[in-house]
Structure formats: structure tokens, C-alpha cells
Write a protein that holds these residues in place. Structure first.
Motif, PDB file in Angstrom:
ATOM      1  N   LEU A 134       0.847  -1.155  -0.035  1.00 28.50           N
ATOM      2  CA  LEU A 134       0.026   0.071  -0.012  1.00 28.50           C
ATOM      3  C   LEU A 134       0.874   1.303   0.001  1.00 28.50           C
ATOM      4  N   LYS A 135       1.813   1.216   0.856  1.00 23.18           N
ATOM      5  CA  LYS A 135       2.663   2.570   0.742  1.00 23.18           C
ATOM      6  C   LYS A 135       3.637   2.813  -0.486  1.00 23.18           C
ATOM      7  N   ALA A 136       3.632   1.726  -1.234  1.00 21.50           N
ATOM      8  CA  ALA A 136       4.297   1.835  -2.640  1.00 21.50           C
ATOM      9  C   ALA A 136       3.417   2.273  -3.876  1.00 21.50           C
ATOM     10  N   ALA A 137       2.049   2.266  -3.559  1.00 22.90           N
ATOM     11  CA  ALA A 137       1.100   2.457  -4.380  1.00 22.90           C
ATOM     12  C   ALA A 137       1.216   4.038  -4.501  1.00 22.90           C
ATOM     13  N   SER A 138       0.502   4.444  -5.880  1.00 24.76           N
ATOM     14  CA  SER A 138       0.371   5.834  -6.167  1.00 24.76           C
ATOM     15  C   SER A 138      -1.244   6.174  -6.066  1.00 24.76           C
ATOM     16  N   ASP A 139      -2.071   5.066  -5.588  1.00 24.84           N
ATOM     17  CA  ASP A 139      -3.429   5.168  -5.443  1.00 24.84           C
ATOM     18  C   ASP A 139      -3.958   4.313  -4.687  1.00 24.84           C
ATOM     19  N   VAL A 140      -4.506   4.469  -3.737  1.00 18.10           N
ATOM     20  CA  VAL A 140      -5.375   3.341  -3.026  1.00 18.10           C
ATOM     21  C   VAL A 140      -6.673   3.818  -2.565  1.00 18.10           C
ATOM     22  N   GLN A 141      -7.787   3.005  -3.070  1.00 23.59           N
ATOM     23  CA  GLN A 141      -9.081   3.370  -2.892  1.00 23.59           C
ATOM     24  C   GLN A 141      -9.632   2.611  -1.830  1.00 23.59           C
ATOM     25  N   VAL A 142     -10.085   2.846  -0.711  1.00 30.17           N
ATOM     26  CA  VAL A 142     -10.766   2.091   0.422  1.00 30.17           C
ATOM     27  C   VAL A 142     -12.530   2.314  -0.104  1.00 30.17           C
ATOM     28  N   VAL A 143     -12.877   1.068  -0.316  1.00 31.62           N
ATOM     29  CA  VAL A 143     -14.400   0.894  -0.591  1.00 31.62           C
ATOM     30  C   VAL A 143     -15.221   0.390   0.266  1.00 31.62           C
ATOM     31  N   VAL A 144     -16.369   0.745   0.683  1.00 27.73           N
ATOM     32  CA  VAL A 144     -17.165   0.006   1.617  1.00 27.73           C
ATOM     33  C   VAL A 144     -18.549  -0.089   0.941  1.00 27.73           C
ATOM     34  N   ILE A 145     -19.129  -1.331   0.887  1.00 23.43           N
ATOM     35  CA  ILE A 145     -20.324  -1.639   0.409  1.00 23.43           C
ATOM     36  C   ILE A 145     -21.728  -1.251   1.393  1.00 23.43           C
ATOM     37  N   ASP A 146     -22.370  -0.232   0.840  1.00 23.41           N
ATOM     38  CA  ASP A 146     -23.452   0.026   1.517  1.00 23.41           C
ATOM     39  C   ASP A 146     -24.519  -0.923   1.859  1.00 23.41           C
ATOM     40  N   GLY A 194     -26.976  -0.744   4.330  1.00 17.13           N
ATOM     41  CA  GLY A 194     -28.261  -0.258   4.891  1.00 17.13           C
ATOM     42  C   GLY A 194     -28.009   0.522   6.288  1.00 17.13           C
ATOM     43  N   ASN A 195     -26.694   0.819   6.593  1.00 16.02           N
ATOM     44  CA  ASN A 195     -26.351   1.462   7.709  1.00 16.02           C
ATOM     45  C   ASN A 195     -25.204   2.426   7.202  1.00 16.02           C
ATOM     46  N   LEU A 196     -25.396   3.602   6.407  1.00 23.32           N
ATOM     47  CA  LEU A 196     -24.511   4.178   5.721  1.00 23.32           C
ATOM     48  C   LEU A 196     -23.688   5.095   6.454  1.00 23.32           C
ATOM     49  N   ALA A 197     -24.345   5.658   7.620  1.00 27.21           N
ATOM     50  CA  ALA A 197     -23.555   6.556   8.470  1.00 27.21           C
ATOM     51  C   ALA A 197     -22.446   5.896   9.146  1.00 27.21           C
ATOM     52  N   ALA A 198     -22.590   4.563   9.806  1.00 27.52           N
ATOM     53  CA  ALA A 198     -21.664   3.853  10.490  1.00 27.52           C
ATOM     54  C   ALA A 198     -20.642   3.295   9.334  1.00 27.52           C
ATOM     55  N   GLU A 199     -21.127   2.956   8.255  1.00 29.79           N
ATOM     56  CA  GLU A 199     -20.051   2.338   7.315  1.00 29.79           C
ATOM     57  C   GLU A 199     -19.277   3.666   6.822  1.00 29.79           C
ATOM     58  N   ARG A 200     -19.800   4.516   6.738  1.00 27.07           N
ATOM     59  CA  ARG A 200     -19.133   5.684   5.881  1.00 27.07           C
ATOM     60  C   ARG A 200     -17.970   6.242   6.996  1.00 27.07           C
ATOM     61  N   ALA A 201     -18.266   6.262   8.386  1.00 31.29           N
ATOM     62  CA  ALA A 201     -17.410   6.723   9.346  1.00 31.29           C
ATOM     63  C   ALA A 201     -16.220   5.673   9.693  1.00 31.29           C
ATOM     64  N   SER A 202     -16.515   4.342   9.259  1.00 37.21           N
ATOM     65  CA  SER A 202     -15.365   3.351   9.559  1.00 37.21           C
ATOM     66  C   SER A 202     -14.508   3.595   8.575  1.00 37.21           C
ATOM     67  N   MET A 203     -15.003   3.654   7.657  1.00 41.33           N
ATOM     68  CA  MET A 203     -14.144   3.833   5.885  1.00 41.33           C
ATOM     69  C   MET A 203     -13.215   5.058   6.228  1.00 41.33           C
ATOM     70  N   LEU A 204     -14.004   6.122   6.634  1.00 43.89           N
ATOM     71  CA  LEU A 204     -13.179   7.128   6.853  1.00 43.89           C
ATOM     72  C   LEU A 204     -11.890   7.160   7.787  1.00 43.89           C
ATOM     73  N   ASP A 205     -12.464   6.429   8.962  1.00 39.24           N
ATOM     74  CA  ASP A 205     -11.088   6.026   9.890  1.00 39.24           C
ATOM     75  C   ASP A 205     -10.099   5.181   9.387  1.00 39.24           C
ATOM     76  N   ALA A 206     -10.562   3.993   8.418  1.00 42.99           N
ATOM     77  CA  ALA A 206      -9.347   3.373   7.755  1.00 42.99           C
ATOM     78  C   ALA A 206      -8.701   4.171   6.940  1.00 42.99           C
ATOM     79  N   VAL A 207      -9.220   5.180   6.247  1.00 44.71           N
ATOM     80  CA  VAL A 207      -8.377   6.212   5.273  1.00 44.71           C
ATOM     81  C   VAL A 207      -7.410   6.963   6.059  1.00 44.71           C
ATOM     82  N   ALA A 208      -7.989   7.431   7.245  1.00 48.40           N
ATOM     83  CA  ALA A 208      -7.053   8.264   7.928  1.00 48.40           C
ATOM     84  C   ALA A 208      -6.031   7.642   8.443  1.00 48.40           C
ATOM     85  N   TRP A 209      -6.441   6.347   8.919  1.00 48.40           N
ATOM     86  CA  TRP A 209      -4.991   5.487   9.517  1.00 48.40           C
ATOM     87  C   TRP A 209      -4.006   5.110   8.502  1.00 48.40           C
TER      88      TRP A 209
END
Length: 272
Positions: free
Chosen positions: A174-186, A188-203
Motif C-alpha cells: 500500500l505504501k508503494a502504490a500511487s493510488d489506494v481506494q478504500v471502498v465499503v459496500i452500502d 443499509g447503515n450508511l453513516a456507520a459504514e462511511r465513518a469506519s471507512m474514513l477512519d481506515a483512510v485516516a489510519w
């Protein structure tokens, strides 16, 4: 983690030159050692009271396996540059169990894309069994590919321990890649899914990974949605946790891991 020791699991009946070339290229990129592995086990078990016929058949099968292991070693050695540090491990053992055993020496296991196991694991590697038992990440190589570019990577994110483990294990790539996309499938609990995805991106960003995130609609199943996103992005690697649900449950009613294993056209990096 750094990738310093790679084990490539080979089928005893066919040492795939494309798979060895990919493993060699990966080892050279990461200045890692490479171990070639193969194994097979006679389906006939020699035991006290089994009779002369069974004992003779077992001996014949054992001799054939030992000859096939020696031939596989010769093919593997011929495909690996002398400048690359490499070893060989050939065994009379159930292949999956042998690969799980040798996994303690590895940072990464590389296996080729395979169909369903048809011999009860006597001569072929059961990928699911290795994923569950090895305690190491597995790179399941795309069929016919001789290289892992991994410049653009899709992470199939779900807030599970398996997905958390996968992004840690995959950090060198991942560190050697030029573009990493973290995708989460909706689901039915979009707010929680999006929040955990953004935490993964920040990490990931805190570890100098060029990561971004996106929520995807479920279109034809999670694996299909993620594979389509990878194709749109031009990625050649999907990083995912493996078997968040039990393997039996996935075999009975389906699941993303089972579907990803059946998608041989792209590289898959899987952790349990």
C-alpha cells in the motif's frame, strides 16, 4: 511489517512458470528470499493389517510423489535467477497442511488461482484451508500473470478484524502504490459504514499511504461491486479480509471471500 520472506505454493503436477515469475519479481522488488513449496500425499494409507495389495499400492504412490517432488524442484530452480536467494521445500504431506506448517517462515504466501479442489487435497492446495490456518497473508495471483504492479489498489473495507488485519499486512504494498481506494459496500447503515471507512483512510494516511475512500452501492454482490470498482480504477490488486463469516456458512449461502476466490482475473491479497 516488511516483506522479507516469500513462500510460493506450487502444484506438484504443474510448476506454473507464470506464478514463479511473479513470485520472483515480487521477491526482487522487496529484496526478499523466495521459497518454493510443493507437496502431495498418497490417498491410500498404509496401516497394520491393510494387506499386501494396499501396502504395495502405497509404496508405488509414495515413490511417484517423491519423483514428482524432485522434478518440481528441478523446474523451480531453473526458473529462479541464481542471484536471488531461494530455497526449496518438497514434502510427502497433504499440501495445505504442509503450506500452513511452512508459513511460520514467511511474511507472505503466494498461490496461483485454482478451481475447486477435486482430489480431497491429496495433490492440490486448498486455498480456504490455508487462509484460515496459516496466520499469514496470502496473495492469490491472477491467472496467467507474471507480475504484480500494485500501483493502484482497491481495499475492500468492512469494519471487521479480518479487514483490519489485511490493511496492516498489506502496508508494504500500500505504501508503494500511487493510488489506494478504500471502498465499503452500502449494506443499509450508511453513516456507520462511511465513518469506519474514513477512519481506515485516516489510519492509512498516517502511514504515508495515498488513500481515499468511497461508499459503493451493492450491485450484484459485494465481490462483483468491488471487482467492478477495481476495473474502473485500473487497479490490479484487491486487498480484503478473508472469512469474516465461517467458511461453512459461505459454502452454504455464499459470501465475499468465496466469490473473490472465484475471480481469477485480478490479484487478491487476503488475510484472516
Amino acid at each position: 511489517m516488511e516483506i522479507r520472506n516469500i513462500v510460493v505454493g506450487l502444484t506438484i503436477d504443474l510448476v506454473d512458470p507464470d506464478l514463479v515469475a511473479l513470485a520472483v519479481d515480487l521477491a526482487q522488488q522487496h529484496k526478499a528470499s523466495l521459497t518454493g513449496f510443493t507437496a502431495a500425499q498418497p490417498p491410500v494409507v498404509a496401516s497394520v493389517g491393510a494387506g499386501d495389495v494396499a501396502a504395495t499400492l502405497y509404496t508405488e504412490q509414495l515413490n511417484e510423489i517423491e519423483a514428482s517432488v524432485a522434478a518440481a524442484r528441478e523446474k523451480f530452480t531453473a526458473l529462479v535467477p541464481a542471484s536471488l536467494e531461494h530455497k526449496w521445500s518438497g514434502r510427502v504431506q497433504q499440501p495445505s497442511l504442509g503450506l500452513i506448517d511452512i508459513a511460520r517462515t514467511a511474511d507472505l504466501i503466494v498461490i496461483g488461482s485454482q478451481g475447486e479442489t477435486r482430489d480431497a487435497g491429496y495433490r492440490t492446495i486448498d486455498i480456504g484451508e490455508v487462509l484460515l490456518g496459516a496466520g499469514r497473508p496470502v496473495l492469490l495471483a491472477a491467472a496467467g500473470s507474471t507480475q504484480l504492479k500494485a500501483d493502484k489498489i482497491i481495499i475492500a473495507w468492512k469494519d471487521t478484524k479480518e479487514a483490519r488485519r489485511a490493511i496492516v499486512d498489506a502496508l508494504p504494498l500500500l505504501k508503494a502504490a500511487s493510488d489506494v481506494q478504500v471502498v465499503v459496500i452500502d449494506e443499509g447503515n450508511l453513516a456507520a459504514e462511511r465513518a469506519s471507512m474514513l477512519d481506515a483512510v485516516a489510519w492509512l494516511q498516517s502511514h504515508d499511504v495515498a488513500a481515499r475512500g468511497e461508499v459503493l452501492p451493492d450491485e450484484g454482490g459485494a465481490a462483483q461491486s468491488i471487482t467492478s470498482a477495481a476495473q474502473t480504477m485500473g487497479a490490479d490488486l484487491i486487498v480484503s479480509g478473508a472469512y469474516g463469516h465461517s467458511r461453512l456458512r459461505q459454502w452454504l449461502i455464499g459470501g465475499m471471500t468465496r466469490d473473490l476466490l472465484a475471480t481469477p482475473g485480478i490479484h487478491r491479497f487476503l488475510s484472516n
